[in-house]
Design a protein around this motif. Sequence first.
Motif, PDB file in Angstrom:
ATOM      1  N   GLY A 160     -14.240 -31.766  -2.241  1.00  0.00           N
ATOM      2  CA  GLY A 160     -13.614 -30.936  -3.153  1.00  0.00           C
ATOM      3  C   GLY A 160     -13.602 -29.274  -3.009  1.00  0.00           C
ATOM      4  O   GLY A 160     -12.818 -28.555  -2.854  1.00  0.00           O
ATOM      5  N   ALA A 161     -14.940 -28.922  -2.632  1.00  0.00           N
ATOM      6  CA  ALA A 161     -15.412 -27.491  -2.289  1.00  0.00           C
ATOM      7  C   ALA A 161     -14.874 -27.097  -1.192  1.00  0.00           C
ATOM      8  O   ALA A 161     -14.260 -25.813  -0.967  1.00  0.00           O
ATOM      9  CB  ALA A 161     -16.867 -27.369  -2.173  1.00  0.00           C
ATOM     10  N   GLY A 162     -14.859 -28.009  -0.032  1.00  0.00           N
ATOM     11  CA  GLY A 162     -14.252 -27.577   1.343  1.00  0.00           C
ATOM     12  C   GLY A 162     -12.750 -27.651   1.229  1.00  0.00           C
ATOM     13  O   GLY A 162     -12.151 -26.530   1.413  1.00  0.00           O
ATOM     14  N   ALA A 163     -11.984 -28.444   0.425  1.00  0.00           N
ATOM     15  CA  ALA A 163     -10.484 -28.574   0.183  1.00  0.00           C
ATOM     16  C   ALA A 163     -10.381 -27.138  -0.380  1.00  0.00           C
ATOM     17  O   ALA A 163      -9.194 -26.292  -0.225  1.00  0.00           O
ATOM     18  CB  ALA A 163      -9.913 -29.637  -0.348  1.00  0.00           C
ATOM     19  N   GLY A 164     -11.311 -26.770  -1.402  1.00  0.00           N
ATOM     20  CA  GLY A 164     -10.954 -25.737  -2.415  1.00  0.00           C
ATOM     21  C   GLY A 164     -10.863 -24.157  -1.388  1.00  0.00           C
ATOM     22  O   GLY A 164     -10.140 -23.563  -1.956  1.00  0.00           O
ATOM     23  N   LEU A 165     -11.742 -24.276  -0.492  1.00  0.00           N
ATOM     24  CA  LEU A 165     -12.024 -23.325   0.069  1.00  0.00           C
ATOM     25  C   LEU A 165     -10.835 -22.847   1.070  1.00  0.00           C
ATOM     26  O   LEU A 165     -10.578 -21.878   1.328  1.00  0.00           O
ATOM     27  CB  LEU A 165     -13.360 -23.123   0.967  1.00  0.00           C
ATOM     28  N   ILE A 166     -10.379 -23.856   1.641  1.00  0.00           N
ATOM     29  CA  ILE A 166      -9.246 -23.995   2.692  1.00  0.00           C
ATOM     30  C   ILE A 166      -7.857 -23.707   1.904  1.00  0.00           C
ATOM     31  O   ILE A 166      -7.457 -22.645   2.492  1.00  0.00           O
ATOM     32  CB  ILE A 166      -9.267 -25.464   3.385  1.00  0.00           C
ATOM     33  N   LEU A 167      -7.610 -24.123   0.738  1.00  0.00           N
ATOM     34  CA  LEU A 167      -6.567 -23.870  -0.042  1.00  0.00           C
ATOM     35  C   LEU A 167      -6.554 -22.279  -0.713  1.00  0.00           C
ATOM     36  O   LEU A 167      -5.597 -21.698  -0.660  1.00  0.00           O
ATOM     37  CB  LEU A 167      -6.354 -24.858  -1.055  1.00  0.00           C
ATOM     38  N   SER A 168      -7.966 -22.190  -0.858  1.00  0.00           N
ATOM     39  CA  SER A 168      -8.030 -20.977  -1.540  1.00  0.00           C
ATOM     40  C   SER A 168      -7.639 -19.759  -0.554  1.00  0.00           C
ATOM     41  O   SER A 168      -7.096 -18.504  -0.716  1.00  0.00           O
ATOM     42  CB  SER A 168      -9.188 -20.427  -2.262  1.00  0.00           C
ATOM     43  N   PHE A 169      -8.168 -20.001   0.956  1.00  0.00           N
ATOM     44  CA  PHE A 169      -8.030 -18.972   1.739  1.00  0.00           C
ATOM     45  C   PHE A 169      -6.434 -18.902   2.086  1.00  0.00           C
ATOM     46  O   PHE A 169      -6.040 -17.517   2.238  1.00  0.00           O
ATOM     47  CB  PHE A 169      -8.622 -19.508   2.971  1.00  0.00           C
ATOM     48  N   PHE A 170      -5.794 -19.915   2.186  1.00  0.00           N
ATOM     49  CA  PHE A 170      -4.314 -19.980   2.447  1.00  0.00           C
ATOM     50  C   PHE A 170      -3.449 -19.224   1.132  1.00  0.00           C
ATOM     51  O   PHE A 170      -2.671 -18.379   1.428  1.00  0.00           O
ATOM     52  CB  PHE A 170      -3.794 -21.241   2.891  1.00  0.00           C
ATOM     53  N   ALA A 171      -3.999 -19.398  -0.014  1.00  0.00           N
ATOM     54  CA  ALA A 171      -3.315 -18.691  -1.085  1.00  0.00           C
ATOM     55  C   ALA A 171      -3.832 -17.291  -1.244  1.00  0.00           C
ATOM     56  O   ALA A 171      -2.655 -16.593  -1.514  1.00  0.00           O
ATOM     57  CB  ALA A 171      -3.831 -19.628  -2.408  1.00  0.00           C
ATOM     58  N   CYS A 172      -4.905 -16.914  -0.709  1.00  0.00           N
ATOM     59  CA  CYS A 172      -5.192 -15.461  -0.581  1.00  0.00           C
ATOM     60  C   CYS A 172      -4.286 -14.776   0.290  1.00  0.00           C
ATOM     61  O   CYS A 172      -3.683 -13.839  -0.005  1.00  0.00           O
ATOM     62  CB  CYS A 172      -6.420 -15.101  -0.458  1.00  0.00           C
ATOM     63  N   ARG A 173      -3.870 -15.600   1.476  1.00  0.00           N
ATOM     64  CA  ARG A 173      -3.153 -14.853   2.372  1.00  0.00           C
ATOM     65  C   ARG A 173      -1.618 -14.705   1.866  1.00  0.00           C
ATOM     66  O   ARG A 173      -1.056 -13.864   2.512  1.00  0.00           O
ATOM     67  CB  ARG A 173      -3.361 -15.691   3.812  1.00  0.00           C
ATOM     68  N   ALA A 174      -1.146 -15.854   1.252  1.00  0.00           N
ATOM     69  CA  ALA A 174       0.337 -16.004   0.928  1.00  0.00           C
ATOM     70  C   ALA A 174       0.313 -14.763   0.068  1.00  0.00           C
ATOM     71  O   ALA A 174       1.493 -14.309  -0.091  1.00  0.00           O
ATOM     72  CB  ALA A 174       0.636 -17.406   0.302  1.00  0.00           C
ATOM     73  N   LEU A 175      -0.636 -14.570  -1.143  1.00  0.00           N
ATOM     74  CA  LEU A 175      -0.410 -13.533  -2.040  1.00  0.00           C
ATOM     75  C   LEU A 175      -0.504 -12.167  -1.431  1.00  0.00           C
ATOM     76  O   LEU A 175      -0.091 -11.278  -1.978  1.00  0.00           O
ATOM     77  CB  LEU A 175      -1.658 -13.862  -3.092  1.00  0.00           C
ATOM     78  N   ALA A 176      -1.183 -12.144  -0.448  1.00  0.00           N
ATOM     79  CA  ALA A 176      -1.495 -10.460   0.103  1.00  0.00           C
ATOM     80  C   ALA A 176      -0.223 -10.445   0.900  1.00  0.00           C
ATOM     81  O   ALA A 176       0.033  -9.196   0.775  1.00  0.00           O
ATOM     82  CB  ALA A 176      -2.727 -10.721   1.171  1.00  0.00           C
ATOM     83  N   SER A 177       0.406 -11.389   1.401  1.00  0.00           N
ATOM     84  CA  SER A 177       1.585 -11.060   2.022  1.00  0.00           C
ATOM     85  C   SER A 177       3.069 -10.754   1.134  1.00  0.00           C
ATOM     86  O   SER A 177       3.839 -10.187   1.378  1.00  0.00           O
ATOM     87  CB  SER A 177       2.036 -12.027   3.063  1.00  0.00           C
ATOM     88  N   ALA A 178       2.679 -11.526  -0.146  1.00  0.00           N
ATOM     89  CA  ALA A 178       3.756 -11.301  -1.016  1.00  0.00           C
ATOM     90  C   ALA A 178       3.789 -10.139  -1.927  1.00  0.00           C
ATOM     91  O   ALA A 178       4.576  -9.471  -2.671  1.00  0.00           O
ATOM     92  CB  ALA A 178       3.894 -12.638  -2.021  1.00  0.00           C
ATOM     93  N   LEU A 179       2.572  -9.649  -2.209  1.00  0.00           N
ATOM     94  CA  LEU A 179       2.252  -8.711  -3.162  1.00  0.00           C
ATOM     95  C   LEU A 179       1.686  -7.423  -2.195  1.00  0.00           C
ATOM     96  O   LEU A 179       0.488  -7.491  -1.799  1.00  0.00           O
ATOM     97  CB  LEU A 179       1.073  -9.012  -4.086  1.00  0.00           C
ATOM     98  N   TRP A 180       2.203  -6.239  -2.239  1.00  0.00           N
ATOM     99  CA  TRP A 180       1.727  -5.120  -1.217  1.00  0.00           C
ATOM    100  C   TRP A 180       0.410  -4.591  -2.253  1.00  0.00           C
ATOM    101  O   TRP A 180      -0.259  -3.793  -1.702  1.00  0.00           O
ATOM    102  CB  TRP A 180       2.868  -4.085  -1.483  1.00  0.00           C
ATOM    103  N   VAL A 181       0.279  -4.735  -3.414  1.00  0.00           N
ATOM    104  CA  VAL A 181      -1.189  -4.181  -4.121  1.00  0.00           C
ATOM    105  C   VAL A 181      -2.196  -4.832  -3.637  1.00  0.00           C
ATOM    106  O   VAL A 181      -3.372  -4.570  -3.736  1.00  0.00           O
ATOM    107  CB  VAL A 181      -0.771  -4.398  -5.597  1.00  0.00           C
ATOM    108  N   VAL A 182      -1.979  -6.293  -3.238  1.00  0.00           N
ATOM    109  CA  VAL A 182      -3.240  -7.093  -3.004  1.00  0.00           C
ATOM    110  C   VAL A 182      -3.454  -7.242  -1.613  1.00  0.00           C
ATOM    111  O   VAL A 182      -4.736  -7.372  -1.178  1.00  0.00           O
ATOM    112  CB  VAL A 182      -2.963  -8.369  -3.432  1.00  0.00           C
ATOM    113  N   ALA A 183      -2.647  -6.407  -0.511  1.00  0.00           N
ATOM    114  CA  ALA A 183      -2.644  -6.666   0.785  1.00  0.00           C
ATOM    115  C   ALA A 183      -3.857  -5.915   1.244  1.00  0.00           C
ATOM    116  O   ALA A 183      -4.488  -6.914   2.279  1.00  0.00           O
ATOM    117  CB  ALA A 183      -1.459  -6.023   1.349  1.00  0.00           C
ATOM    118  N   GLY A 184      -4.363  -5.167   0.990  1.00  0.00           N
ATOM    119  CA  GLY A 184      -5.872  -4.471   1.619  1.00  0.00           C
ATOM    120  C   GLY A 184      -6.846  -5.010   1.116  1.00  0.00           C
ATOM    121  O   GLY A 184      -8.111  -4.455   1.449  1.00  0.00           O
TER     122      GLY A 184
END
Length: 101
Positions: A36-60
């Motif tokens: 669960g921790a491994g899957a959570g790390l992987i999914l949260s990494f991709f979720a952060c990347r998706a949010l960073a590309s969608a929201l310009w405030v989070v990008a950097g």
Amino acid sequence: MSRRSREIGIRTAIGADRQGVLRMVLRQGLVPGSIGAGAGLILSFFACRALASALWVVAGRTNHALLPAVAVPLLLVTLVAAYVLARRASLIDPMRALRDE
């Protein structure tokens, strides 16, 4: 553990040592927690990347070192909880566990 006390009592009665019971219960608690921790790390990494590309405030402002910093304490809590249950399971008296049913 209360549901499995009979099983653990039988295992102990036929020759399983306390260390074997301790390892079995620890493994059964830590494997799902680690997955669960491994899957959570992987999914949260991709979720952060998706949010960073969608929201310009989070990008950097994404900090990927924070993700393992959250997962490690969760794994430590899982380890402590599994150890407490495993310790209690390893101390089950086989005669009492078999008699209680």
